[in-house]
Design a protein around this motif. Structure first.
Motif, PDB file in Angstrom:
ATOM      1  N   GLY A  70       1.134  -1.332   0.093  1.00 23.39           N
ATOM      2  CA  GLY A  70      -0.097   0.227   0.425  1.00 23.39           C
ATOM      3  C   GLY A  70       0.774   1.356  -0.015  1.00 23.39           C
ATOM      4  N   CYS A  71       2.029   1.464  -0.975  1.00 18.19           N
ATOM      5  CA  CYS A  71       2.845   2.491  -0.688  1.00 18.19           C
ATOM      6  C   CYS A  71       2.451   3.164  -1.784  1.00 18.19           C
ATOM      7  CB  CYS A  71       4.388   1.958  -1.397  1.00 18.19           C
ATOM      8  SG  CYS A  71       5.738   3.427  -1.683  1.00 18.19           S
ATOM      9  N   LEU A  90      -5.680  -4.869  -3.990  1.00 17.10           N
ATOM     10  CA  LEU A  90      -6.129  -4.922  -2.880  1.00 17.10           C
ATOM     11  C   LEU A  90      -4.517  -5.101  -2.070  1.00 17.10           C
ATOM     12  CD1 LEU A  90      -7.761  -6.814  -3.795  1.00 17.10           C
ATOM     13  CD2 LEU A  90      -6.781  -8.576  -2.738  1.00 17.10           C
ATOM     14  N   PHE A  91      -4.325  -4.239  -0.657  1.00 24.19           N
ATOM     15  CA  PHE A  91      -2.971  -3.267   0.205  1.00 24.19           C
ATOM     16  C   PHE A  91      -3.098  -3.245   1.863  1.00 24.19           C
ATOM     17  CE2 PHE A  91      -4.115   0.636   0.102  1.00 24.19           C
ATOM     18  CZ  PHE A  91      -5.416   1.035  -0.871  1.00 24.19           C
ATOM     19  N   SER A  92      -2.615  -3.394   2.493  1.00 26.93           N
ATOM     20  CA  SER A  92      -2.844  -3.970   4.158  1.00 26.93           C
ATOM     21  C   SER A  92      -3.020  -1.844   4.057  1.00 26.93           C
ATOM     22  CB  SER A  92      -1.558  -4.192   4.316  1.00 26.93           C
ATOM     23  OG  SER A  92      -1.461  -5.769   4.075  1.00 26.93           O
ATOM     24  N   GLY A 111       1.524   3.225   6.874  1.00 28.74           N
ATOM     25  CA  GLY A 111       1.482   3.955   7.368  1.00 28.74           C
ATOM     26  C   GLY A 111       0.663   4.521   8.577  1.00 28.74           C
ATOM     27  N   GLY A 112      -1.070   3.305   8.509  1.00 29.56           N
ATOM     28  CA  GLY A 112      -1.837   3.446   9.684  1.00 29.56           C
ATOM     29  C   GLY A 112      -2.128   2.897  10.043  1.00 29.56           C
ATOM     30  N   PRO A 113      -3.258   1.931  10.244  1.00 33.61           N
ATOM     31  CA  PRO A 113      -3.763   1.272  11.672  1.00 33.61           C
ATOM     32  C   PRO A 113      -3.607  -0.313  10.752  1.00 33.61           C
ATOM     33  CG  PRO A 113      -5.561   2.726  11.168  1.00 33.61           C
ATOM     34  CD  PRO A 113      -4.172   3.260  10.355  1.00 33.61           C
ATOM     35  N   GLN A 114      -3.800  -1.480  11.340  1.00 33.50           N
ATOM     36  CA  GLN A 114      -3.958  -2.518  10.916  1.00 33.50           C
ATOM     37  C   GLN A 114      -5.495  -2.355   9.780  1.00 33.50           C
ATOM     38  OE1 GLN A 114      -4.114  -6.324  12.689  1.00 33.50           O
ATOM     39  NE2 GLN A 114      -5.846  -6.788  12.033  1.00 33.50           N
ATOM     40  N   ALA A 115      -5.027  -2.758   8.639  1.00 34.34           N
ATOM     41  CA  ALA A 115      -6.490  -2.624   8.022  1.00 34.34           C
ATOM     42  C   ALA A 115      -6.304  -3.463   6.303  1.00 34.34           C
ATOM     43  CB  ALA A 115      -7.184  -1.108   7.481  1.00 34.34           C
TER      44      ALA A 115
END
Ligand SMILES: *Cc1c(COP(=O)(O)O)cnc(C)c1O
Length: 470
Positions: free
Chosen positions: A274-275, A302-304, A310-314
């Motif tokens: 998710g860069c 799809l990405f983290s 740099g955010g919360p788990q998702a």
């Protein structure tokens, strides 16, 4: 046995002279404890200490142990305080690994941490339409930000990227075929294997090509009217070098579009990290960005949330309206939906990118962007404040399933130690544990991942350690 105090008469004397519960409760060591804790729990803790003292003496041991009222009080107070220590605690990451999965991946920006805390502490319009004054949608909060940042028609969030892939497979590919290159049917980590996820979600994996080379023609050869999707999985945590070949996403778009007879074949891209920024500005290899995949024609990307975003788990899923809508209405969406704090934190994090200040405000980017000169200065400060150790050049890994084998030059504080693993444990046992690297016979601390404001704690710990080793 020659110890005279081990004499049975001596032990029974000790047994008889154990203090009463009330006597222990009157000890100054328990004054503050009695103010904090309900009295019955303190009494219980004191009884437990007296019981174990009695058991010890009854077994013929403990003759040398101290059972004065003050000692029992101290042990009881300690036992209670251990219960108050949360299992999940803040630690200081001095490893230099920026996205450290074991240490909770990305730390939140100030704004994201505030937003998460506010969402947690109060009521919110989580599923409430403030204009209409009626039930609204939890999915709405992030969509316009995701659209603005990536150019996607639609976007939703789920609990993590593993959940995103599972949802997409279950909702859109179940009982149908999904084509994956043999080089991408991989294990992402923690037992999360692409072939298993597909099978579990009811999709049939059709592997094509070879581990190192797969061509567009390989996909085309197995495509038919019932092919649900072509899935591309970014090799986040390994790298194949040498004689390799992979078709571009645009080529795969062309292949998918050749199915004109059945339901459309989806082009799905799991980009992993998710860069949203161009990593080349930091001297790193180019990490594929979600917006690139949208532009190349992917139906779903799809990405983290907690890797290079740099955010919360998702897990974030962006793409074409129809493909995303299908996910929204699937029953698994309810199982996998993110909580209000995660939505608030994601929203605040995405806004940094919208404003163009992510490199200054999002902690992982601040760390990645830190220049060797700044890091050398911090390591030198540690050395002079501690009065020991060396400062030398090293590399910080990006880590956490992103930019495999990529690192940034840094400067570390190193300290030779006769028992480095013991020393590392001592640092982990502090009230705020410090996690360091151990290499052969020395400790290595990298300032890159030590947050601003944590330097004083690091210095205090190192002073103690260095003093202890002398
Ligand atoms: C990290 C990663 C995942 C898993 O993401 P989580 O957010 O940890 O569930 C899936 N796919 C790829 C390519 C990854 O890099």
């Amino acid at each position: 046995m020659s110890n005279p105090s081990n004499h049975p008469a001596d032990l029974s004397h000790k047994l008889r002279s154990l203090p009463s519960v009330d006597r222990v409760l009157s000890e100054p060591a328990l004054t503050a404890v009695l103010e904090q804790w309900p009295r019955p729990q303190v009494v219980e803790a004191v009884r437990a200490e007296l019981d174990s003292a009695r058991a010890l003496l009854g077994a013929g041991n403990g003759a040398d142990a101290a059972f004065a009222p003050a000692d029992i009080a101290e042990s009881a107070g300690h036992a209670l305080s251990v219960q108050l220590q949360p299992s999940l605690r803040r630690v200081i990451n001095a490893t230099g690994v920026v996205i450290h999965t074991n240490l909770g991946r990305a730390p939140a920006s100030d704004a994201a941490a505030r937003a998460m805390s506010e969402a947690a502490a109060g009521y919110s319009n989580l599923e409430y339409d403030l204009d209409a004054g009626e039930r609204g949608s939890r999915a709405k909060h992030l969509e316009s930000l995701l659209q603005a940042l990536t150019g996607a028609e639609a976007g939703i969030a789920v609990n993590n990227n593993a959940a995103a892939l599972y949802l997409v497979m279950a909702a859109s590919c179940s009982r149908r075929e999904v084509i994956v290159s043999r080089g991408q049917a991989v294990e992402i980590g923690g037992g999360f294997r692409i072939p298993d996820v597909l099978r579990d979600a009811g999709a049939t994996l059709v592997e094509v090509g070879t581990t190192n080379r797969t061509r567009a023609a390989d996909y085309a050869a197995v495509l038919h009217r019932d092919t649900a999707a072509i899935l591309r999985v970014h090799s986040s945590n390994f790298r194949i070098v040498g004689f390799t070949e992979e078709p571009s996403l645009a080529e795969l778009r062309n292949v998918a579009d050749r199915n004109t007879r059945g339901l459309p074949t989806l082009l799905i891209d799991d980009v992993g990290s998710g860069c949203l920024l161009d990593t080349r500005q930091f001297g790193l290899a180019y990490e594929p960005r979600p917006q690139d995949s949208i532009e190349a024609g992917a139906d779903l990307v799809l990405f983290s949330g907690d890797k290079l975003l740099g955010g919360p788990q998702a897990g974030l899923i962006i793409g074409k309206q129809a493909a995303v809508n299908r996910l929204r209405s699937h029953p698994l969406m309810r199982v996998l939906r993110p909580d209000k704090a995660a939505i608030a934190g994601l929203s605040a994090t995405l806004q940094h990118y919208l404003l163009g200040d992510a490199v200054e405000t999002v902690p992982i980017w601040r760390m990645i962007a830190a220049e060797p000169d700044q890091l050398r200065q911090r390591a030198e400060q540690w050395r002079s404040a501690v009065g020991a150790g060396d400062v030398e050049p090293a590399d910080s890994a990006i880590g956490g399933g992103s930019l495999p084998a990529e690192s940034r030059p840094t400067f570390v504080w190193t300290f030779p130690h006769s028992h480095p693993t013991d020393a590392a444990r001592q640092l982990r046992n502090r009230p705020v544990p410090i996690i360091v690297r151990v290499e052969r016979d020395r400790l290595i601390l990298d300032p890159r991942t030590v947050l601003p404001g944590e330097d004083a704690e690091v210095i205090a710990a190192l002073r103690q350690l260095v003093g202890g080793d002398a």
